[in-house]
Design a protein around this motif. Sequence first.
Motif, PDB file in Angstrom:
ATOM      1  N   TRP A   1      15.531  13.906 -10.327  1.00 50.42           N
ATOM      2  CA  TRP A   1      14.852  12.905 -10.709  1.00 50.42           C
ATOM      3  C   TRP A   1      15.477  11.437 -10.560  1.00 50.42           C
ATOM      4  O   TRP A   1      14.525  10.641 -10.090  1.00 50.42           O
ATOM      5  N   ARG A   2      16.784  11.538 -10.742  1.00 48.95           N
ATOM      6  CA  ARG A   2      17.503  10.345 -10.624  1.00 48.95           C
ATOM      7  C   ARG A   2      17.366   9.728  -8.932  1.00 48.95           C
ATOM      8  O   ARG A   2      17.164   8.483  -8.814  1.00 48.95           O
ATOM      9  N   ALA A   3      17.387  10.697  -7.907  1.00 46.00           N
ATOM     10  CA  ALA A   3      17.281  10.294  -6.721  1.00 46.00           C
ATOM     11  C   ALA A   3      15.702   9.936  -6.367  1.00 46.00           C
ATOM     12  O   ALA A   3      15.660   9.036  -5.598  1.00 46.00           O
ATOM     13  N   LEU A   4      14.857  10.565  -7.054  1.00 44.47           N
ATOM     14  CA  LEU A   4      13.407  10.110  -6.925  1.00 44.47           C
ATOM     15  C   LEU A   4      13.254   8.728  -7.478  1.00 44.47           C
ATOM     16  O   LEU A   4      12.618   7.841  -6.609  1.00 44.47           O
ATOM     17  N   VAL A   5      13.802   8.553  -8.668  1.00 44.70           N
ATOM     18  CA  VAL A   5      13.734   7.207  -8.861  1.00 44.70           C
ATOM     19  C   VAL A   5      14.387   6.018  -8.173  1.00 44.70           C
ATOM     20  O   VAL A   5      13.866   4.945  -7.847  1.00 44.70           O
ATOM     21  N   LEU A   6      15.571   6.334  -7.548  1.00 46.77           N
ATOM     22  CA  LEU A   6      16.360   5.859  -6.757  1.00 46.77           C
ATOM     23  C   LEU A   6      15.199   5.393  -5.571  1.00 46.77           C
ATOM     24  O   LEU A   6      15.230   4.125  -5.086  1.00 46.77           O
ATOM     25  N   TRP A   7      14.701   6.269  -4.851  1.00 49.89           N
ATOM     26  CA  TRP A   7      13.901   5.970  -3.773  1.00 49.89           C
ATOM     27  C   TRP A   7      12.809   5.331  -3.911  1.00 49.89           C
ATOM     28  O   TRP A   7      12.292   4.339  -3.173  1.00 49.89           O
TER      29      TRP A   7
ATOM     30  N   MET B   1       0.816  -1.281  -0.130  1.00 50.52           N
ATOM     31  CA  MET B   1       0.104  -0.143   0.042  1.00 50.52           C
ATOM     32  C   MET B   1       0.884   1.212   0.094  1.00 50.52           C
ATOM     33  O   MET B   1       0.599   2.285  -0.654  1.00 50.52           O
ATOM     34  N   THR B   2       2.067   1.322   0.593  1.00 54.30           N
ATOM     35  CA  THR B   2       2.907   2.390   0.813  1.00 54.30           C
ATOM     36  C   THR B   2       3.487   2.803  -0.547  1.00 54.30           C
ATOM     37  O   THR B   2       3.280   4.144  -0.899  1.00 54.30           O
ATOM     38  N   PHE B   3       3.915   1.885  -1.378  1.00 56.03           N
ATOM     39  CA  PHE B   3       4.634   2.099  -2.424  1.00 56.03           C
ATOM     40  C   PHE B   3       3.523   2.608  -3.621  1.00 56.03           C
ATOM     41  O   PHE B   3       3.700   3.627  -4.111  1.00 56.03           O
ATOM     42  N   LEU B   4       2.416   2.190  -3.699  1.00 58.22           N
ATOM     43  CA  LEU B   4       1.268   2.478  -4.526  1.00 58.22           C
ATOM     44  C   LEU B   4       0.597   4.009  -3.877  1.00 58.22           C
ATOM     45  O   LEU B   4       0.282   4.759  -4.862  1.00 58.22           O
ATOM     46  N   SER B   5       0.645   4.255  -2.767  1.00 62.67           N
ATOM     47  CA  SER B   5       0.273   5.411  -2.269  1.00 62.67           C
ATOM     48  C   SER B   5       0.926   6.446  -2.691  1.00 62.67           C
ATOM     49  O   SER B   5       0.541   7.528  -3.238  1.00 62.67           O
TER      50      SER B   5
ATOM     51  N   LEU C   1      12.461   3.083  -6.632  1.00 64.78           N
ATOM     52  CA  LEU C   1      12.863   1.494  -6.740  1.00 64.78           C
ATOM     53  C   LEU C   1      13.483   0.830  -5.335  1.00 64.78           C
ATOM     54  O   LEU C   1      12.740  -0.285  -5.139  1.00 64.78           O
ATOM     55  N   LEU C   2      13.895   1.633  -4.306  1.00 69.48           N
ATOM     56  CA  LEU C   2      13.945   0.875  -2.959  1.00 69.48           C
ATOM     57  C   LEU C   2      12.861   0.814  -2.399  1.00 69.48           C
ATOM     58  O   LEU C   2      12.744  -0.372  -1.797  1.00 69.48           O
ATOM     59  N   LEU C   3      11.889   1.573  -2.544  1.00 64.47           N
ATOM     60  CA  LEU C   3      10.434   1.334  -2.000  1.00 64.47           C
ATOM     61  C   LEU C   3       9.744   0.173  -2.568  1.00 64.47           C
ATOM     62  O   LEU C   3       9.251  -0.676  -1.787  1.00 64.47           O
ATOM     63  N   LEU C   4       9.885  -0.137  -3.977  1.00 61.97           N
ATOM     64  CA  LEU C   4       9.393  -1.096  -4.649  1.00 61.97           C
ATOM     65  C   LEU C   4      10.051  -2.439  -4.095  1.00 61.97           C
ATOM     66  O   LEU C   4       9.117  -3.436  -3.670  1.00 61.97           O
ATOM     67  N   LEU C   5      11.343  -2.554  -3.738  1.00 62.95           N
ATOM     68  CA  LEU C   5      12.141  -3.713  -3.518  1.00 62.95           C
ATOM     69  C   LEU C   5      11.457  -4.092  -1.813  1.00 62.95           C
ATOM     70  O   LEU C   5      11.253  -5.178  -1.773  1.00 62.95           O
ATOM     71  N   LEU C   6      11.335  -3.005  -1.242  1.00 65.30           N
ATOM     72  CA  LEU C   6      11.080  -3.220   0.293  1.00 65.30           C
ATOM     73  C   LEU C   6       9.600  -3.600   0.376  1.00 65.30           C
ATOM     74  O   LEU C   6       9.231  -4.597   1.122  1.00 65.30           O
ATOM     75  N   SER C   7       8.766  -3.126  -0.602  1.00 65.57           N
ATOM     76  CA  SER C   7       7.150  -3.514  -0.440  1.00 65.57           C
ATOM     77  C   SER C   7       7.424  -5.124  -1.083  1.00 65.57           C
ATOM     78  O   SER C   7       6.566  -6.084  -0.359  1.00 65.57           O
ATOM     79  N   GLY C   8       7.934  -5.248  -2.254  1.00 66.74           N
ATOM     80  CA  GLY C   8       8.057  -6.610  -2.432  1.00 66.74           C
ATOM     81  C   GLY C   8       8.418  -7.725  -1.276  1.00 66.74           C
ATOM     82  O   GLY C   8       7.903  -8.812  -1.329  1.00 66.74           O
TER      83      GLY C   8
ATOM     84  N   TRP D   1       9.122   9.909   6.522  1.00 65.17           N
ATOM     85  CA  TRP D   1       8.141   9.899   7.720  1.00 65.17           C
ATOM     86  C   TRP D   1       6.935   9.000   7.082  1.00 65.17           C
ATOM     87  O   TRP D   1       6.343   8.549   8.166  1.00 65.17           O
ATOM     88  N   PHE D   2       6.584   9.197   6.061  1.00 66.77           N
ATOM     89  CA  PHE D   2       5.528   8.481   5.451  1.00 66.77           C
ATOM     90  C   PHE D   2       5.713   6.964   5.682  1.00 66.77           C
ATOM     91  O   PHE D   2       4.845   6.216   5.864  1.00 66.77           O
ATOM     92  N   LEU D   3       7.074   6.541   5.549  1.00 65.85           N
ATOM     93  CA  LEU D   3       7.339   5.009   5.925  1.00 65.85           C
ATOM     94  C   LEU D   3       7.624   4.635   7.109  1.00 65.85           C
ATOM     95  O   LEU D   3       7.371   3.452   7.363  1.00 65.85           O
ATOM     96  N   MET D   4       7.289   5.607   8.197  1.00 67.01           N
ATOM     97  CA  MET D   4       7.431   5.077   9.555  1.00 67.01           C
ATOM     98  C   MET D   4       6.030   4.728   9.966  1.00 67.01           C
ATOM     99  O   MET D   4       5.029   4.847   9.088  1.00 67.01           O
ATOM    100  N   PRO D   5       5.985   4.186  11.035  1.00 70.41           N
ATOM    101  CA  PRO D   5       4.845   3.281  11.533  1.00 70.41           C
ATOM    102  C   PRO D   5       3.687   4.170  11.684  1.00 70.41           C
ATOM    103  O   PRO D   5       2.457   3.811  11.491  1.00 70.41           O
ATOM    104  N   LEU D   6       3.856   5.807  11.742  1.00 68.27           N
ATOM    105  CA  LEU D   6       3.020   6.689  11.769  1.00 68.27           C
ATOM    106  C   LEU D   6       2.247   6.858  10.341  1.00 68.27           C
ATOM    107  O   LEU D   6       1.078   7.254  10.361  1.00 68.27           O
ATOM    108  N   GLY D   7       2.846   6.270   9.493  1.00 72.51           N
ATOM    109  CA  GLY D   7       2.271   6.376   8.150  1.00 72.51           C
ATOM    110  C   GLY D   7       1.774   7.943   7.671  1.00 72.51           C
ATOM    111  O   GLY D   7       2.690   8.575   7.710  1.00 72.51           O
ATOM    112  N   PRO D   8       0.571   8.226   7.144  1.00 69.72           N
ATOM    113  CA  PRO D   8       0.248   9.539   6.785  1.00 69.72           C
ATOM    114  C   PRO D   8       0.541  10.342   7.806  1.00 69.72           C
ATOM    115  O   PRO D   8       0.907  11.608   7.616  1.00 69.72           O
ATOM    116  N   ALA D   9       0.443  10.099   8.908  1.00 68.53           N
ATOM    117  CA  ALA D   9       0.544  11.190  10.277  1.00 68.53           C
ATOM    118  C   ALA D   9       2.031  11.523  10.352  1.00 68.53           C
ATOM    119  O   ALA D   9       2.316  12.836  10.530  1.00 68.53           O
ATOM    120  N   GLY D  10       2.838  10.768   9.902  1.00 66.98           N
ATOM    121  CA  GLY D  10       4.306  10.990   9.853  1.00 66.98           C
ATOM    122  C   GLY D  10       4.498  12.072   8.961  1.00 66.98           C
ATOM    123  O   GLY D  10       5.515  13.000   9.090  1.00 66.98           O
TER     124      GLY D  10
END
Length: 319
Positions: A299-305, A1-5, A307-314, A156-165
């Motif tokens: 943009w490259r830094a954004l793509v890196l973030w 859900m995090t990556f798709l959000s 990709l890492l989030l996609l791997l973590l979600s997977g 901070w969105f990736l933290m347990p607080l989610g959107p509140a973070g």
Amino acid sequence: MTFLSILCALLLEQMKPLRADNPIYAEIKSLAVRMEAWFNAGHASHGRMGWFLMMAALVGPTAIIYWVLLYYKLVLVAFGWNVLMVYLTLGFRHYSHYFTSIQLALNAGDESAARTLLAEWTKTDTVGMEAGEIARIAVEKALITTHRSVFGVFFWFLMPLGPAGAVLYRVSEYLSRAWNEPEHMRNEAFGEFAARAFYWIDWIPVRLTAVAFAVVGNFEDAIYAWRNFAHRWSDEARGIILAAGGGAMGVRLGTPQETAARVLPADAATVDSGDMEGEALPGEEPGVRSLQSTVGLVWRALVLWMLLLLLLSGAVWLS
């Protein structure tokens, strides 16, 4: 859900950018002004009280709504809430029109228009600035703004607080500026806690952003500049971002001392780019091409973030 959000929020912002002067932000700014008027009696403890009340008023409801939706297993509604909160807290496109317009003006040789645009964006005196100085301040402003409006929000969105973070990060960043940078607040104790709180909230994100810049740019020069020159900025976080970002692009960032007095602390560095202790900041002087390099780096830094989030979600799904 995090990556798709995050992905949906980014796509939504590309299609329909949220203006920096939108009504929601205006209400938050108005609340911050009222908090300062109600609680500022000249003591740092009053600022701490105002800060926590602001967070309770904005972060608390965001967290409660999210967890209530999850508790009742309204997953799709919770997903929509996530997308909305990330969309509201991201600022990827808030000021990009300024940067793009400055780039176009400099490419066309219209320094007057570039100075006017930069003055509107940074609220600084740009009279007499040459193209290189305009480019330098625009690059510095873009790197700092991107970190605080995008990568810090991601962390901070990736933290347990989610959107509140995400809300916690953006509101704390705003309060650190609103209660310290205006002329009438610079000598006030009221904003001390807000500045200190954001320093610690941003401590990990600012270093992750610097690492991302190094990975997608010139890694060796970025790390070298970070380790050896970041401390020369008056603001540690700004120094890390600009030293690593400049090193990654091979650009010498930092505002010369003779012009630093007319640049607001929030908008540019205040470090001398000349020799210090026998060493000079690495890289070339910023120019028009530096603006395009900044776009590519971000943009490259954004793509890196992502990709890492996609791997973590997977990995989470597979486990």
